[in-house]
Design an enzyme around this catalytic site. Structure first.
Site, PDB file in Angstrom:
ATOM      1  N   HIS A   1       0.724  -1.049  -0.010  1.00 25.22           N
ATOM      2  CA  HIS A   1       0.016   0.111   0.109  1.00 25.22           C
ATOM      3  C   HIS A   1       0.903   1.095   0.136  1.00 25.22           C
ATOM      4  O   HIS A   1       2.043   1.040  -0.278  1.00 25.22           O
ATOM      5  CB  HIS A   1      -0.956   0.018   1.349  1.00 25.22           C
ATOM      6  CG  HIS A   1      -0.407  -0.343   2.423  1.00 25.22           C
ATOM      7  ND1 HIS A   1       0.494   0.552   3.220  1.00 25.22           N
ATOM      8  CD2 HIS A   1      -0.291  -1.248   3.354  1.00 25.22           C
ATOM      9  CE1 HIS A   1       1.266   0.125   4.194  1.00 25.22           C
ATOM     10  NE2 HIS A   1       0.502  -1.098   4.243  1.00 25.22           N
TER      11      HIS A   1
ATOM     12  N   HIS B   1       4.124   1.359   2.365  1.00 26.77           N
ATOM     13  CA  HIS B   1       5.228   0.520   1.596  1.00 26.77           C
ATOM     14  C   HIS B   1       5.815   1.517   0.434  1.00 26.77           C
ATOM     15  O   HIS B   1       7.141   1.795   0.200  1.00 26.77           O
ATOM     16  CB  HIS B   1       5.023  -0.888   0.988  1.00 26.77           C
ATOM     17  CG  HIS B   1       4.211  -1.882   2.128  1.00 26.77           C
ATOM     18  ND1 HIS B   1       3.041  -1.939   2.011  1.00 26.77           N
ATOM     19  CD2 HIS B   1       4.863  -2.449   2.994  1.00 26.77           C
ATOM     20  CE1 HIS B   1       2.804  -2.789   2.815  1.00 26.77           C
ATOM     21  NE2 HIS B   1       3.830  -3.435   3.609  1.00 26.77           N
TER      22      HIS B   1
END
Ligand code: AMP
Length: 301
Positions: free
Chosen positions: A46, A49
């Site tokens: 997501h 990250h």
């Protein structure tokens, strides 16, 4: 052997499933003068990250993202089997954020003779997440050490979202005799949030509509304590009670801990010194989902 796959919009990301192939890619890269940034993850990526990958790409020519759902950091009754996975989506996110390679090992590649040897870090692992999940940090320290031996990073990027984990990783690096581990610089980046404050997490996909509507209470509780701190409150008990009061506005939330502790040692104080670096941490369950979040208060910043 490795596959080379095209991602959107126009970037090749090399995908490695073995340590040997990753090492030969890294040796080639180093010969051409590249430094290596790495971002260890469990996948189902997501924006949190992606922020780590983008930062790594801003500083290193080679950025390796590992995607490995590490069985040794899950307890027996935890969500290892159902942990979300979507490799193709992850590949596109890595490419778009500037990652150059993915390390996507099997469990056998990471634990060739089973998970029989573990690394135990003491001092920052006994409390909070370590108390709730007794084998968790042994799994984290062990896999991070093995991932660093595979990815040979100059710099490795972690999220503040998992605050206690960042302390464990720093202590691992400070105490490891392995050059691949102790030469890495650890960089910790801020937690990425949804607009209502909920910390982004791969596990948010487990939240029902009702859970999702209730989940921002955790950030509200942390923010309330941070505001009280800004207004001069230094009593840990008062800060904790403010968080509990806010959390109790969602009756179905089961709080595991809501605490204010020293940010370096994670030890409690009754009253914080004005120059003390502190961290507010919450862990709670909503339905079948366990959520964690934190805010750091650095009065010297
Ligand atoms: P995970 O895939 O959950 O193991 O997370 C991989 C890395 O991403 C860890 O260093 C996490 O702390 C970091 N991370 C997870 N969620 C966030 C977030 N919302 N913001 C920033 N970093 C995050």
């Amino acid at each position: 052997m490795y596959l080379r796959r095209m991602t959107t919009p126009n970037r090749d990301v090399a995908v490695f499933t073995t340590i040997a192939d990753l090492h030969s890619y890294l040796a080639d890269a180093r010969r051409s003068g590249a430094t290596v940034g790495c971002v260890p993850t469990m996948g189902y990526l997501h924006d949190g990250h992606a922020s780590l990958i983008r930062e790594a790409a801003a500083h290193h020519k080679v950025v390796v993202v590992s995607i490995f759902v590490n069985p040794t950091q899950f307890g027996p009754s935890e969500d290892f089997e159902r942990y979300p996975r979507d490799f193709d989506r992850d590949l596109a996110i890595v490419g778009n954020a500037g990652g150059t390679a993915i390390f996507f090992p099997s469990v056998e590649e990471m634990y060739p003779s089973g998970a029989r040897s573990t690394i135990h870090i003491d001092g920052v692992t006994e409390m909070l997440e370590g108390a709730q999940r007794p084998t968790h940090f042994d799994g984290v320290a062990t896999v991070v050490s093995r991932l660093f031996e595979a990815m040979l990073p100059d710099e490795a990027y972690f999220g503040q979202k998992d605050y206690q984990q960042t302390l464990v990783v720093k202590r691992l690096v400070a105490t490891s005799p392995l050059e691949a581990v102790n030469r890495a610089t650890i960089t910790v980046l801020p937690t990425q949030r949804e607009v209502d404050g909920l910390a982004r997490s791969s596990r948010n996909v487990y939240l029902s509509q009702e859970d999702r509507a209730d989940a921002p209470v955790i950030f509200r509780a942390l923010s309330r304590a941070r505001m009280a701190y800004a207004d001069g409150e230094r009593s840990a008990t008062v800060l904790e009670q403010l968080m509990l009061d806010e959390l109790s506005t969602v009756q179905r939330l089961q709080v595991e801990y809501a605490t204010a502790v020293d940010a370096v040692t994670l030890l409690p104080s009754s009253v914080f010194a004005d120059d003390q670096h502190i961290v507010l941490l919450v862990a709670a369950r909503l339905g079948s989902t366990r959520l964690i979040d934190n805010l750091v208060i650095d009065p010297t910043a």
